[in-house]
Motif scaffolding. Structure first.
Motif, PDB file in Angstrom:
ATOM      1  N   PRO A   1      32.772  38.414  57.945  1.00 49.14           N
ATOM      2  CA  PRO A   1      33.011  37.757  56.647  1.00 49.14           C
ATOM      3  C   PRO A   1      34.136  38.425  55.859  1.00 49.14           C
ATOM      4  O   PRO A   1      34.912  37.734  55.181  1.00 49.14           O
ATOM      5  CB  PRO A   1      31.654  37.893  55.948  1.00 49.14           C
ATOM      6  N   ARG A   2      34.236  39.761  55.939  1.00 54.20           N
ATOM      7  CA  ARG A   2      35.316  40.431  55.198  1.00 54.20           C
ATOM      8  C   ARG A   2      36.679  40.097  55.803  1.00 54.20           C
ATOM      9  O   ARG A   2      37.673  39.962  55.087  1.00 54.20           O
ATOM     10  CB  ARG A   2      35.094  41.941  55.166  1.00 54.20           C
ATOM     11  N   HIS A   3      36.740  39.973  57.130  1.00 58.48           N
ATOM     12  CA  HIS A   3      37.997  39.548  57.745  1.00 58.48           C
ATOM     13  C   HIS A   3      38.419  38.189  57.196  1.00 58.48           C
ATOM     14  O   HIS A   3      39.594  37.955  56.893  1.00 58.48           O
ATOM     15  CB  HIS A   3      37.838  39.450  59.267  1.00 58.48           C
ATOM     16  N   GLY A   4      37.452  37.293  57.076  1.00 58.91           N
ATOM     17  CA  GLY A   4      37.747  35.979  56.519  1.00 58.91           C
ATOM     18  C   GLY A   4      38.234  36.060  55.085  1.00 58.91           C
ATOM     19  O   GLY A   4      39.155  35.336  54.680  1.00 58.91           O
ATOM     20  N   ALA A   5      37.629  36.983  54.314  1.00 53.97           N
ATOM     21  CA  ALA A   5      38.050  37.157  52.917  1.00 53.97           C
ATOM     22  C   ALA A   5      39.482  37.703  52.845  1.00 53.97           C
ATOM     23  O   ALA A   5      40.268  37.309  51.977  1.00 53.97           O
ATOM     24  CB  ALA A   5      37.087  38.103  52.204  1.00 53.97           C
ATOM     25  N   ILE A   6      39.812  38.608  53.773  1.00 52.88           N
ATOM     26  CA  ILE A   6      41.187  39.159  53.815  1.00 52.88           C
ATOM     27  C   ILE A   6      42.187  38.043  54.091  1.00 52.88           C
ATOM     28  O   ILE A   6      43.222  37.913  53.411  1.00 52.88           O
ATOM     29  CB  ILE A   6      41.287  40.261  54.894  1.00 52.88           C
ATOM     30  N   LEU A   7      41.895  37.215  55.080  1.00 51.58           N
ATOM     31  CA  LEU A   7      42.808  36.127  55.437  1.00 51.58           C
ATOM     32  C   LEU A   7      42.967  35.136  54.288  1.00 51.58           C
ATOM     33  O   LEU A   7      44.070  34.643  54.033  1.00 51.58           O
ATOM     34  CB  LEU A   7      42.308  35.417  56.690  1.00 51.58           C
ATOM     35  N   LYS A   8      41.875  34.865  53.573  1.00 57.17           N
ATOM     36  CA  LYS A   8      41.948  33.939  52.439  1.00 57.17           C
ATOM     37  C   LYS A   8      42.812  34.509  51.321  1.00 57.17           C
ATOM     38  O   LYS A   8      43.616  33.793  50.702  1.00 57.17           O
ATOM     39  CB  LYS A   8      40.538  33.660  51.930  1.00 57.17           C
ATOM     40  N   LEU A   9      42.676  35.829  51.067  1.00 58.78           N
ATOM     41  CA  LEU A   9      43.508  36.467  50.044  1.00 58.78           C
ATOM     42  C   LEU A   9      44.985  36.394  50.415  1.00 58.78           C
ATOM     43  O   LEU A   9      45.847  36.092  49.588  1.00 58.78           O
ATOM     44  CB  LEU A   9      43.084  37.924  49.856  1.00 58.78           C
ATOM     45  N   LEU A  10      45.286  36.699  51.672  1.00 57.41           N
ATOM     46  CA  LEU A  10      46.684  36.688  52.114  1.00 57.41           C
ATOM     47  C   LEU A  10      47.261  35.279  52.077  1.00 57.41           C
ATOM     48  O   LEU A  10      48.438  35.091  51.762  1.00 57.41           O
ATOM     49  CB  LEU A  10      46.797  37.274  53.526  1.00 57.41           C
ATOM     50  N   GLU A  11      46.438  34.296  52.382  1.00 59.12           N
ATOM     51  CA  GLU A  11      46.904  32.906  52.329  1.00 59.12           C
ATOM     52  C   GLU A  11      47.242  32.497  50.903  1.00 59.12           C
ATOM     53  O   GLU A  11      48.230  31.815  50.647  1.00 59.12           O
ATOM     54  CB  GLU A  11      45.835  31.980  52.897  1.00 59.12           C
ATOM     55  N   GLY A  12      46.429  32.960  49.953  1.00 61.46           N
ATOM     56  CA  GLY A  12      46.643  32.557  48.566  1.00 61.46           C
ATOM     57  C   GLY A  12      47.689  33.365  47.831  1.00 61.46           C
ATOM     58  O   GLY A  12      48.396  32.844  46.973  1.00 61.46           O
ATOM     59  N   LYS A  13      47.803  34.648  48.166  1.00 68.18           N
ATOM     60  CA  LYS A  13      48.664  35.541  47.386  1.00 68.18           C
ATOM     61  C   LYS A  13      49.891  36.040  48.141  1.00 68.18           C
ATOM     62  O   LYS A  13      50.762  36.679  47.559  1.00 68.18           O
ATOM     63  CB  LYS A  13      47.846  36.750  46.902  1.00 68.18           C
ATOM     64  N   GLY A  14      49.946  35.776  49.451  1.00 67.53           N
ATOM     65  CA  GLY A  14      51.064  36.296  50.219  1.00 67.53           C
ATOM     66  C   GLY A  14      50.827  37.734  50.625  1.00 67.53           C
ATOM     67  O   GLY A  14      49.728  38.268  50.461  1.00 67.53           O
ATOM     68  N   PRO A  15      51.841  38.406  51.161  1.00 72.50           N
ATOM     69  CA  PRO A  15      51.685  39.769  51.650  1.00 72.50           C
ATOM     70  C   PRO A  15      51.185  40.728  50.573  1.00 72.50           C
ATOM     71  O   PRO A  15      51.632  40.678  49.423  1.00 72.50           O
ATOM     72  CB  PRO A  15      53.101  40.139  52.104  1.00 72.50           C
ATOM     73  N   LEU A  16      50.263  41.615  50.955  1.00 71.59           N
ATOM     74  CA  LEU A  16      49.692  42.610  50.050  1.00 71.59           C
ATOM     75  C   LEU A  16      49.621  43.946  50.765  1.00 71.59           C
ATOM     76  O   LEU A  16      49.580  43.999  51.999  1.00 71.59           O
ATOM     77  CB  LEU A  16      48.285  42.192  49.608  1.00 71.59           C
ATOM     78  N   SER A  17      49.579  45.025  50.002  1.00 69.72           N
ATOM     79  CA  SER A  17      49.419  46.342  50.601  1.00 69.72           C
ATOM     80  C   SER A  17      47.962  46.560  50.976  1.00 69.72           C
ATOM     81  O   SER A  17      47.043  45.904  50.452  1.00 69.72           O
ATOM     82  CB  SER A  17      49.874  47.429  49.628  1.00 69.72           C
ATOM     83  N   VAL A  18      47.732  47.519  51.882  1.00 71.31           N
ATOM     84  CA  VAL A  18      46.367  47.865  52.277  1.00 71.31           C
ATOM     85  C   VAL A  18      45.572  48.335  51.065  1.00 71.31           C
ATOM     86  O   VAL A  18      44.397  47.972  50.886  1.00 71.31           O
ATOM     87  CB  VAL A  18      46.390  48.947  53.376  1.00 71.31           C
ATOM     88  N   THR A  19      46.209  49.135  50.212  1.00 73.98           N
ATOM     89  CA  THR A  19      45.524  49.641  49.018  1.00 73.98           C
ATOM     90  C   THR A  19      45.093  48.502  48.100  1.00 73.98           C
ATOM     91  O   THR A  19      43.971  48.480  47.579  1.00 73.98           O
ATOM     92  CB  THR A  19      46.445  50.604  48.252  1.00 73.98           C
ATOM     93  N   THR A  20      45.975  47.543  47.888  1.00 73.56           N
ATOM     94  CA  THR A  20      45.641  46.404  47.034  1.00 73.56           C
ATOM     95  C   THR A  20      44.493  45.596  47.629  1.00 73.56           C
ATOM     96  O   THR A  20      43.559  45.202  46.913  1.00 73.56           O
ATOM     97  CB  THR A  20      46.873  45.502  46.846  1.00 73.56           C
ATOM     98  N   LEU A  21      44.540  45.362  48.923  1.00 78.09           N
ATOM     99  CA  LEU A  21      43.458  44.633  49.577  1.00 78.09           C
ATOM    100  C   LEU A  21      42.129  45.376  49.441  1.00 78.09           C
ATOM    101  O   LEU A  21      41.086  44.765  49.169  1.00 78.09           O
ATOM    102  CB  LEU A  21      43.786  44.426  51.056  1.00 78.09           C
TER     103      LEU A  21
END
Length: 257
Positions: free
Chosen positions: A4-24
């Protein structure tokens, strides 16, 4: 298996574009080490790409090896190259950076004669040298294994000695702010190319519109024309119009709009 967290990561990246590991990690309230493990798993599955300290969806950032990119969107790139080639006359001088669309352009120029070509692309140099009375000047510098591009300070110094009629660059990404790339040295080289031309042009297929790049190459005020295969999104089209950039759509008549 995606968690589920992997899915949440992909959803964040889809909505916000590239992010740093720290921000994620902050956004999902986990440790940076946990996030690094998640990112490694997703990267291993080909779902995300890591470039310059940021993480993004595979289609949002980075670029595949050159030979693979030559196969991607080959039809539109060839059409763009044909539209650009008819703008160049026998005996003209031009400068080309490395890129798949500029490589397609070099192939479309094989029917031209007595061209003077300045480039940092070994592929373009091989294509156009020793045929039809052309003169080809190849920039020196560190040669990239993936793209066959010569980059670095010596390449920049070399091309700055030339003044050409047509300065033509490819694009890694184009949004309403201008043209961007994913590689600092390639962006620096493209910027230098534009400074050497009386007519400053970008060739790019429409898949690059709306993409986010990390390094700014130029705002649209630094361009005269753009050659592409489909109308840009409304915000990009408005910015191009405001800057007075002429948009050419690859078509049978090659008319600009």
């Amino acid at each position: 298996m995606l968690t589920p967290r992997h899915g949440a990561i992909l959803k964040l990246l889809e909505g916000k574009g590239p992010l740093s590991v720290t921000t994620l990690a902050d956004m999902l309230d986990v440790s940076t080490e946990t996030m690094r493990r998640d990112v490694r798993a997703l990267a291993g599955a080909g779902a995300v790409v890591r470039v310059h300290g940021a993480v993004g969806l595979a289609g949002q950032m980075g670029e595949a090896p050159f030979h693979r990119r030559m196969r991607e969107n080959a039809g539109p790139k060839q059409a763009i190259a044909r539209a650009m080639a008819v703008q160049i006359a026998d005996g003209d001088s031009l400068m080309l950076d490395t890129g798949t669309t500029t490589s397609f352009l070099a192939r479309e120029l094989l029917g031209h004669r007595r061209l003077t070509v300045v480039t940092n692309s070994s592929d373009i140099a091989r294509t156009l040298a020793t045929v039809n009375g052309n003169r080809v000047f190849m920039a020196g510098g560190e040669l990239r294994g993936d793209s066959g591009a010569s980059l670095g300070a010596s390449a920049l110094e070399f091309i700055r000695a030339f003044a050409v009629q047509h300065a033509i660059i490819s694009a890694g990404a184009v949004d309403a702010s201008g043209v961007m790339d994913f590689d600092l040295q390639e962006a620096e080289f493209a910027r230098a190319v534009l400074a050497c031309g009386a007519r400053r042009m970008v060739v790019t297929d429409a898949s690059k519109f709306g993409r986010r790049g990390f390094i700014r190459v130029t705002g649209f005020e630094g361009l005269d024309e753009i050659f592409t295969d489909a109308p840009p999104p409304e915000d990009v089209a408005a910015a191009l119009s405001l800057a007075g950039v002429r948009v050419h759509l690859a078509s049978s008549d090659h008319n600009g709009q």
